[in-house]
Each structure stands twice: as structure tokens, then as C-alpha cells.
Design a protein around this motif. Structure first.
Motif, short mmCIF file in Angstrom:
data_model
loop_
_atom_site.label_atom_id
_atom_site.label_comp_id
_atom_site.label_asym_id
_atom_site.label_seq_id
_atom_site.Cartn_x
_atom_site.Cartn_y
_atom_site.Cartn_z
N HIS A 130 25.16 -37.67 -6.39
CA HIS A 130 24.03 -36.85 -5.98
C HIS A 130 23.24 -36.26 -7.14
O HIS A 130 22.31 -35.48 -6.94
CB HIS A 130 24.52 -35.72 -5.07
CG HIS A 130 25.28 -36.21 -3.88
ND1 HIS A 130 26.63 -35.97 -3.70
CD2 HIS A 130 24.89 -36.98 -2.83
CE1 HIS A 130 27.02 -36.55 -2.58
NE2 HIS A 130 25.99 -37.16 -2.04
N LEU A 131 23.58 -36.65 -8.37
CA LEU A 131 22.90 -36.09 -9.54
C LEU A 131 21.40 -36.42 -9.54
O LEU A 131 20.59 -35.66 -10.07
CB LEU A 131 23.54 -36.61 -10.83
CG LEU A 131 24.97 -36.11 -11.10
CD1 LEU A 131 25.55 -36.80 -12.33
CD2 LEU A 131 25.00 -34.59 -11.28
N GLY A 132 21.04 -37.53 -8.94
CA GLY A 132 19.63 -37.92 -8.87
C GLY A 132 18.77 -37.00 -8.03
O GLY A 132 17.52 -37.09 -8.09
N TYR A 133 19.38 -36.11 -7.27
CA TYR A 133 18.61 -35.18 -6.42
C TYR A 133 18.26 -33.88 -7.14
O TYR A 133 17.53 -33.06 -6.58
CB TYR A 133 19.42 -34.84 -5.17
CG TYR A 133 19.54 -35.97 -4.17
CD1 TYR A 133 18.54 -36.23 -3.26
CD2 TYR A 133 20.68 -36.77 -4.15
CE1 TYR A 133 18.65 -37.27 -2.34
CE2 TYR A 133 20.80 -37.82 -3.24
CZ TYR A 133 19.78 -38.06 -2.33
OH TYR A 133 19.90 -39.08 -1.44
N VAL A 134 18.75 -33.68 -8.36
CA VAL A 134 18.59 -32.38 -9.03
C VAL A 134 17.13 -31.99 -9.21
O VAL A 134 16.74 -30.85 -8.94
CB VAL A 134 19.35 -32.36 -10.37
CG1 VAL A 134 18.99 -31.13 -11.19
CG2 VAL A 134 20.86 -32.38 -10.11
N THR A 135 16.28 -32.92 -9.64
CA THR A 135 14.86 -32.60 -9.82
C THR A 135 14.23 -32.16 -8.50
O THR A 135 13.51 -31.15 -8.45
CB THR A 135 14.09 -33.82 -10.38
OG1 THR A 135 14.65 -34.17 -11.64
CG2 THR A 135 12.62 -33.50 -10.54
N THR A 136 14.53 -32.86 -7.42
CA THR A 136 14.02 -32.50 -6.10
C THR A 136 14.52 -31.13 -5.68
O THR A 136 13.75 -30.32 -5.14
CB THR A 136 14.44 -33.56 -5.05
OG1 THR A 136 13.95 -34.83 -5.46
CG2 THR A 136 13.90 -33.21 -3.67
N ILE A 137 15.79 -30.85 -5.92
CA ILE A 137 16.37 -29.55 -5.58
C ILE A 137 15.61 -28.43 -6.28
O ILE A 137 15.19 -27.45 -5.66
CB ILE A 137 17.87 -29.51 -5.96
CG1 ILE A 137 18.69 -30.43 -5.05
CG2 ILE A 137 18.40 -28.08 -5.91
CD1 ILE A 137 20.09 -30.74 -5.57
N LEU A 138 15.41 -28.57 -7.58
CA LEU A 138 14.77 -27.52 -8.37
C LEU A 138 13.30 -27.36 -7.99
O LEU A 138 12.78 -26.24 -7.94
CB LEU A 138 14.92 -27.80 -9.86
CG LEU A 138 16.37 -27.74 -10.37
CD1 LEU A 138 16.46 -28.14 -11.82
CD2 LEU A 138 16.95 -26.34 -10.17
#
Length: 200
Positions: free
Chosen positions: A14-22
């Protein structure tokens, strides 16, 4: 028919979702006009790698997130960064994510006090239903690293001016040694059948 939303402990996948999360957290802060401390991408990735984060997905689409941090040698725990994108709001998803982060924190650190700093009415209501009580900032962790995390908030100057005694946010605390709080939490969590995931 809506596709089912799955809530799980986040991991390397799920590391690829970090930008979307922030980006979602920042957008929500602007809409509300209240302070949310900015998170560093590497910090959020670290929480995911440590098994301290919960993510919600609808298929491959990001639907929500929250993470856990420990303070003062695990005497205190925070569940932070709770966010649900606008298109997934109104479905009780924030409540379910909160249930999961709270349960994961209780499972991993059963003796820790769990606290929250929030300016959001919905989060305050949910915290109250889970047995949190409003407290002064003096009842929260003294760990300077935690309070430095507030530096990215637009209201940080208020915290500084008051000598870290209060700010725009409300401090709320769950004490595992308060029977009434534990009873309230158990009653709230019983509404979510998936919580048994952490009791195995």
C-alpha cells in the motif's frame, strides 16, 4: 450495487497510496479551514512498514486511512491522520476505520493510554462513544517529538503562545484502567463484526 470497501492493516503493498493519502488530508484541512498538521511522506511510509496503519480500499481505489504512533516508551498511543475522501463519506467509513485503529492499538499495547487531538466535531463524537474523555493537554504525553508534529498546523502559534497548555484542538484520552471507558469501547466495537480480526 456499491463495491464492498475492505479495511485492513496496511503493508508494503500500500506504499503507493501515500501521496494520495497526504493530498486527501491536505484538501480536507483547506475545506474545513482548521489546522491539520502536515505529515511527511517518509513518516507515513514508516508507519505502514511498521504495521501501524489502517487503510480502506474499494477495489484498488483509496477510500480511507489512519495510523498509530507510540510515545513515552509505549505509555501513550495516538490514532492519527483519520481521513476519508469526500466521495466515500456518509457511509460510516470513518467510524469503521477508527474502530480498526483503536482495536489494533489496544491489541498491540493493551496498557497504553490512547489519546487524540482533534478540531473535528465528528471525531469528538466518535471518540466520546468509544470511551474517550476530554482532558487538558497536561494529561497527554510530554514527548516533545509528538508536539513538534504540530508545527505543520496553521494554529501552531496558539500552542506556542499558551506554553503548550491548549490550542484550537481538543485533547481526548482513553484510559484502559477506567472500567466505564473500557465498557463504552467494547459496546461500540461490538457493532463491527470485523473487529474480531485483532482478537485472534
Amino acid at each position: 450495487m456499491d463495491q464492498e470497501i475492505e479495511i485492513m492493516v496496511a503493508d508494503e503493498r500500500h506504499l503507493g497510496y501515500v501521496t494520495t493519502i497526504l493530498e486527501t488530508i491536505e484538501a480536507a484541512a483547506k475545506v474545513r479551514g482548521t489546522g491539520i498538521a502536515k505529515r511527511d511522506p517518509e513518516y507515513v511510509k514508516q508507519k505502514i512498514r511498521e504495521g501501524k496503519a489502517i487503510i480502506a480500499l474499494c477495489g484498488d481505489d483509496f477510500a480511507g486511512f489512519s495510523y498509530i504512533e507510540t510515545w513515552e516508551d509505549k505509555k501513550y498511543v495516538t490514532t492519527s491522520g483519520l481521513i476519508v475522501p469526500e466521495k466515500y463519506r456518509g457511509r460510516g467509513l470513518a467510524r469503521r476505520i477508527k474502530h480498526h485503529t483503536f482495536s489494533l492499538a489496544r491489541y498491540r499495547w493493551p496498557e497504553a493510554k490512547i489519546f487524540s487531538l482533534t478540531s473535528g466535531a465528528a471525531v469528538m463524537k466518535l471518540n466520546t462513544q468509544m470511551g474517550y474523555l476530554p482532558v487538558t493537554f497536561a494529561d497527554l504525553t510530554e514527548d516533545d517529538t509528538f508536539w513538534k508534529g504540530c508545527q505543520g498546523c496553521v494554529n501552531y502559534d496558539v500552542l506556542q503562545r499558551t506554553g503548550r497548555r491548549y490550542c484550537i484542538c481538543t485533547g481526548m484520552l482513553f484510559d484502559p484502567h477506567e472500567p466505564m471507558s473500557v465498557e463504552m469501547a467494547e459496546k461500540e466495537l461490538a457493532k463491527d463484526p470485523n473487529i474480531k480480526l485483532f482478537n485472534n
